[in-house]
Design a protein around this motif. Structure first.
Motif, PDB file in Angstrom:
ATOM      1  N   CYS A 197       0.846  -1.211   0.000  1.00 44.95           N
ATOM      2  CA  CYS A 197       0.000   0.000   0.000  1.00 44.95           C
ATOM      3  C   CYS A 197       0.876   1.255   0.000  1.00 44.95           C
ATOM      4  CB  CYS A 197      -0.911   0.033   1.228  1.00 44.95           C
ATOM      5  SG  CYS A 197      -2.214  -1.185   1.189  1.00 44.95           S
ATOM      6  N   SER A 205       3.803   1.535  -1.181  1.00 46.73           N
ATOM      7  CA  SER A 205       4.425   1.678  -2.501  1.00 46.73           C
ATOM      8  C   SER A 205       3.469   2.407  -3.442  1.00 46.73           C
ATOM      9  CB  SER A 205       4.756   0.299  -3.074  1.00 46.73           C
ATOM     10  OG  SER A 205       6.137   0.144  -3.236  1.00 46.73           O
ATOM     11  N   LEU A 206       2.172   2.063  -3.339  1.00 44.58           N
ATOM     12  CA  LEU A 206       1.169   2.732  -4.186  1.00 44.58           C
ATOM     13  C   LEU A 206       1.095   4.216  -3.832  1.00 44.58           C
ATOM     14  CD1 LEU A 206      -1.093   2.258  -6.358  1.00 44.58           C
ATOM     15  CD2 LEU A 206      -2.690   2.123  -4.448  1.00 44.58           C
ATOM     16  N   VAL A 240       3.965   6.062  -5.330  1.00 46.61           N
ATOM     17  CA  VAL A 240       3.777   6.325  -6.760  1.00 46.61           C
ATOM     18  C   VAL A 240       2.906   7.575  -6.941  1.00 46.61           C
ATOM     19  CG1 VAL A 240       2.660   5.453  -8.842  1.00 46.61           C
ATOM     20  CG2 VAL A 240       4.093   3.952  -7.536  1.00 46.61           C
ATOM     21  N   PHE A 241       1.855   7.682  -6.110  1.00 42.76           N
ATOM     22  CA  PHE A 241       0.966   8.846  -6.192  1.00 42.76           C
ATOM     23  C   PHE A 241       1.705  10.127  -5.775  1.00 42.76           C
ATOM     24  CE2 PHE A 241      -3.067   6.072  -5.506  1.00 42.76           C
ATOM     25  CZ  PHE A 241      -3.011   5.698  -6.848  1.00 42.76           C
ATOM     26  N   GLU A 271       3.780  11.198  -8.672  1.00 43.50           N
ATOM     27  CA  GLU A 271       2.858  11.745  -9.679  1.00 43.50           C
ATOM     28  C   GLU A 271       2.452  13.177  -9.304  1.00 43.50           C
ATOM     29  OE1 GLU A 271      -0.420   9.167 -11.986  1.00 43.50           O
ATOM     30  OE2 GLU A 271      -1.097   9.962 -10.080  1.00 43.50           O
ATOM     31  N   GLU A 322       5.236  15.622  -9.905  1.00 40.25           N
ATOM     32  CA  GLU A 322       5.392  15.944 -11.330  1.00 40.25           C
ATOM     33  C   GLU A 322       4.287  16.865 -11.829  1.00 40.25           C
ATOM     34  OE1 GLU A 322       5.748  12.014 -12.896  1.00 40.25           O
ATOM     35  OE2 GLU A 322       7.922  11.973 -12.624  1.00 40.25           O
ATOM     36  N   TRP A 359       0.397  12.330   0.190  1.00 42.16           N
ATOM     37  CA  TRP A 359       0.830  10.975  -0.164  1.00 42.16           C
ATOM     38  C   TRP A 359       2.151  10.595   0.512  1.00 42.16           C
ATOM     39  CZ3 TRP A 359      -2.895   8.097  -1.256  1.00 42.16           C
ATOM     40  CH2 TRP A 359      -3.931   8.499  -2.087  1.00 42.16           C
ATOM     41  N   GLU A 408      11.307  11.548  -6.857  1.00 42.81           N
ATOM     42  CA  GLU A 408      11.409  10.320  -7.655  1.00 42.81           C
ATOM     43  C   GLU A 408      12.508   9.403  -7.091  1.00 42.81           C
ATOM     44  OE1 GLU A 408      12.468  10.927 -11.724  1.00 42.81           O
ATOM     45  OE2 GLU A 408      11.721   8.956 -12.336  1.00 42.81           O
ATOM     46  N   LEU A 461      12.227   5.614  -5.690  1.00 47.51           N
ATOM     47  CA  LEU A 461      12.977   4.433  -6.157  1.00 47.51           C
ATOM     48  C   LEU A 461      13.471   3.617  -4.971  1.00 47.51           C
ATOM     49  CD1 LEU A 461      15.138   5.749  -9.142  1.00 47.51           C
ATOM     50  CD2 LEU A 461      13.288   4.086  -9.230  1.00 47.51           C
ATOM     51  N   HIS A 500      10.463   1.858  -3.175  1.00 50.49           N
ATOM     52  CA  HIS A 500       9.956   0.693  -3.923  1.00 50.49           C
ATOM     53  C   HIS A 500      10.939  -0.477  -3.809  1.00 50.49           C
ATOM     54  CE1 HIS A 500       6.710   2.995  -5.452  1.00 50.49           C
ATOM     55  NE2 HIS A 500       7.442   3.764  -6.210  1.00 50.49           N
TER      56      HIS A 500
END
Lengths: 114, 217
Positions: free
Chosen positions: B83, B85-86, B89-90, B93, B96, B106, B194, B198, B201
């Protein structure tokens, strides 16, 4: 992977990394799909030791669980760590532990069958 | 609408400022460096897991891990890490997209996931030590078991736990910058978010393997 495929992958990444709203939506959908797949595979993994003793041999269980673990790790590296959209050189660097694994397996086999 | 266009132009600036490399494309030096670190760290974990496999395969007696270790609890901890990790990612995002509120939210969720995982691990360690599974001596339900079971278990999961701890501290440092708008204001780079992503993750990826080899097999 061919150059053409790489270009397509990069376009997908560009779309997802801030271009169009549609691209962002599809990237978010992709991330959630990967997350759900990881969750389902974990449930499946936990279930395997429960049933293996009756139905499968220890070797089958070991091979299946190892395959599932590497499949899950591959999904994380490919999609969450964005390796799918990186150039091949970065992918080769990311694969370094696999080369070490192959070398260790060869050393082990050589010792076992000397 | 105009402000939206300005934001989009600001967003594009740091992306194009990284020169295109024939081998690594748009990947920044920081990203290549982080991947080299992750690869060598992966080899450290690989070495530990291989040592575990060899010690277990050559041992005359080895307990069934699922008899001693709590599989259900660890499966929940694994899910917590997935969870997080998700949410990571958000967070990337959001950085960015120059969405500071989303980024902070997040990142906080990711940190909470990491702390929860560590809490479960500490609870598990305390429970196991009380039950007789030590680092150098192991007893289970009054019977002595191979002490290597405890040694390898604590070495591998402890090494991973230290990575989670380092990841949480790293995330907290990035959160501090994110709260000040360091990665979302015009002209700034979202690259540090980012990079922490990395690493986080990778910590999740390694746990997926550790969970299978130490707990399930």
């Amino acid at each position: 992977m061919t150059d053409q495929t790489t270009t397509t992958d990069e376009s997908a990444a560009d779309a997802g990394h801030g271009g169009h709203a549609e691209g962002e939506q599809s990237m978010r959908g992709l991330y959630i799909t990967i997350f759900l797949t990881l969750g389902l595979l974990t449930v499946f993994e936990v279930y395997i030791p429960e049933v293996y003793s009756a139905a499968w041999s220890g070797t089958t269980k070991m091979l299946l669980l190892t395959f599932l673990a590497f499949a899950k790790a591959g999904l994380v590296a490919t999609y969450f760590m964005h390796l799918k959209w990186e150039k091949p050189w970065l992918r080769w660097i990311a694969l370094m532990p696999i080369y070490m694994g192959v070398a260790l397996i060869l050393i082990m086999l050589e010792t076992m069958y000397r | 609408m105009d402000s939206g266009h300005v934001a989009a132009a600001d967003h594009a600036a740091p992306q194009t400022s990284v020169p295109e490399d024939p081998h690594f494309g748009k990947a920044s030096g920081g990203k290549v460096g982080m991947w080299i670190f992750i690869a060598q760290d992966g080899m450290s974990f690989g070495g530990l897991l291989f040592a575990y496999g060899i010690l277990r395969a050559t041992a005359t007696e080895w307990p069934v891990p699922s008899d001693i270790l709590g599989i259900a609890l660890t499966a929940i901890a694994t899910f917590i890490l997935i969870c997080s990790s998700l949410s990571m990612v958000f967070a990337v995002e959001a950085a960015e997209k120059r969405d500071q509120v989303g980024l902070v939210r997040w990142l906080m969720v990711t940190i909470a996931g990491g702390l929860l995982f560590l809490g479960v691990q500490v609870w598990e360690y305390m429970h196991l030590v009380h039950a007789g599974i030590g680092f150098a001596e192991c007893t289970w339900e009054g019977e002595t078991v191979n002490s290597l079971f405890g040694s390898t278990f604590y070495a591998v999961t402890g090494f991973h736990g230290m990575h989670v701890t380092a990841g949480v501290i790293y995330l907290m440092c990035i959160l501090r910058g994110a709260m000040k708008g360091k990665y979302t204001q015009g002209g700034t780079s979202s690259s540090p978010v980012e990079l922490v992503g990395l690493f986080w993750h990778f910590v999740d990826l390694v746990w997926i393997l550790v969970f299978t080899f130490i707990y399930l097999l």
